[in-house]
Design a protein around this motif. Structure first.
Motif, short mmCIF file in Angstrom:
data_model
loop_
_atom_site.label_atom_id
_atom_site.label_comp_id
_atom_site.label_asym_id
_atom_site.label_seq_id
_atom_site.Cartn_x
_atom_site.Cartn_y
_atom_site.Cartn_z
N SER A 162 0.79 -1.35 0.01
CA SER A 162 0.00 0.08 -0.03
C SER A 162 0.69 1.13 -0.08
CB SER A 162 -0.90 -0.09 1.27
OG SER A 162 -1.93 -1.15 1.15
N VAL A 163 1.87 1.19 0.88
CA VAL A 163 3.01 2.26 0.97
C VAL A 163 3.31 2.61 -0.49
CG1 VAL A 163 5.02 3.32 1.62
CG2 VAL A 163 3.42 2.18 3.17
N ILE A 164 4.02 1.52 -1.02
CA ILE A 164 4.43 1.77 -2.42
C ILE A 164 3.40 2.29 -3.72
CG2 ILE A 164 5.45 0.43 -4.49
CD1 ILE A 164 6.76 -1.38 -2.14
N GLY A 165 2.21 1.67 -3.42
CA GLY A 165 1.04 2.14 -4.27
C GLY A 165 0.89 3.60 -3.99
N VAL A 174 8.21 1.47 -8.27
CA VAL A 174 9.30 0.92 -7.40
C VAL A 174 9.48 -0.70 -7.43
CG1 VAL A 174 9.83 0.70 -4.81
CG2 VAL A 174 8.58 2.95 -5.91
N ASP A 175 10.59 -0.77 -7.66
CA ASP A 175 11.08 -2.28 -7.59
C ASP A 175 11.32 -2.80 -6.19
OD1 ASP A 175 11.87 -4.99 -8.23
OD2 ASP A 175 13.74 -4.28 -9.16
N ARG A 176 10.43 -3.78 -5.38
CA ARG A 176 11.05 -4.27 -4.31
C ARG A 176 11.44 -5.69 -4.29
NH1 ARG A 176 5.76 -5.73 -0.42
NH2 ARG A 176 7.46 -7.04 0.41
N SER A 177 11.85 -6.02 -5.39
CA SER A 177 12.41 -7.62 -5.72
C SER A 177 13.61 -7.75 -4.72
CB SER A 177 12.82 -7.77 -6.92
OG SER A 177 13.41 -6.90 -7.53
N ASN A 178 14.40 -6.63 -4.40
CA ASN A 178 15.61 -6.83 -3.77
C ASN A 178 15.21 -6.63 -2.12
OD1 ASN A 178 17.28 -7.16 -5.94
ND2 ASN A 178 17.46 -5.05 -6.08
N ALA A 179 14.25 -6.21 -1.82
CA ALA A 179 13.67 -6.23 -0.08
C ALA A 179 13.26 -7.43 0.05
CB ALA A 179 12.65 -5.09 -0.12
#
Length: 250
Positions: A162-165, A174-179
């Motif tokens: 939700s934050v990213i959206g 925003v790419d969160r694949s590395n998180a």
């Protein structure tokens, strides 16, 4: 001659209806009280300028380009120029992002606590000197933590999405694949939040500078937390007033 007591047969307990009605009206109208920027939250910009500008056009440009419903402009003129104070209500996406961030941090803290508890109880159960009661208690609390952890992680990740959206509108994809863990995810969200707010501020300055010649200026964010505190506490006061009134009358 003895005069009759006109109050003898009055049922004064019925008078509680009056404060009940007044308190109910108060609880309904308190959240609707018009509030200033300090209570609503938003952005306050103070600008020194030597140029003239169209207040109406600037107000329209701010609301249109910033995605807000309200912006107020006050101008104080002097021989040295004009001091312009611009109040912009909080952008809904920024506000929602902040709320989702708080929820994320809350779940993140819960996840960390549950993981710590699981590790601690597993270590305790390896001890040979535990009593039967202590062992059963550790097993019970371990089972509770293990049962809650997946749901807490799911909720944490949901708030993170939700934050990213909320902030992608300002910063792009925003790419969160590395998180891959909570620490890296927390860092990603914090950086995304800071970047989104910075870009939003830049946009505010761009809109204002396109309408006037800007000299020295200051920009301050005002959190709506004070408003939430004010409304919640005044409603509590009203509720307690009702309770005390009921006790006294009854």
């Amino acid at each position: 001659m003895e005069l009759s007591n006109i109050y003898k047969y009055k049922n004064y307990k019925l008078l509680i209806i009056i404060p009940i009605v007044l308190i109910a009206l108060s609880l309904y109208f308190i959240p609707k009280i018009p509030t200033g920027l300090d209570l609503r939250g938003g952005t306050l910009i103070t600008v020194q300028t030597n140029s003239s500008f169209n207040e109406s056009a600037l107000r329209d440009a701010l609301t249109k380009n910033l995605g807000v419903h309200e912006a107020s402009i006050d101008t104080l003129k002097s021989p040295l120029g004009s001091k312009v104070e611009i109040e912009i209500e909080q952008n809904e996406r920024i506000a929602k992002g902040e709320k989702d961030m708080k929820n994320f941090y809350s779940r993140n803290e819960e996840v960390n606590g549950l993981e710590y508890d699981i590790s601690r109880f597993n270590s305790e159960l390896e001890l040979a000197n535990l009593t039967q009661i202590e062992r059963e208690e550790a097993q019970r609390r371990l089972a509770e933590a293990q049962a809650r952890l997946p749901k807490a992680k799911e909720e944490m990740n949901s708030f993170a999405d939700s934050v990213i959206g909320d902030y992608e509108f300002f910063v792009g994809k925003v790419d969160r694949s590395n998180a891959t863990d909570t620490k890296s995810l927390e860092s990603l969200l914090a950086n995304t939040s800071a970047s989104a707010k910075e870009k939003y501020k830049d946009k505010i300055i761009d809109v204002i500078s396109s309408s006037m010649q800007m000299g020295e200026f200051s920009l301050k964010d005002v959190s709506p937390a004070l408003s939430e505190f004010f409304v919640s506490n005044i409603q509590s006061v009203v509720a307690w007033s009702f309770l005390l009134t009921a006790i006294v009358v009854v």
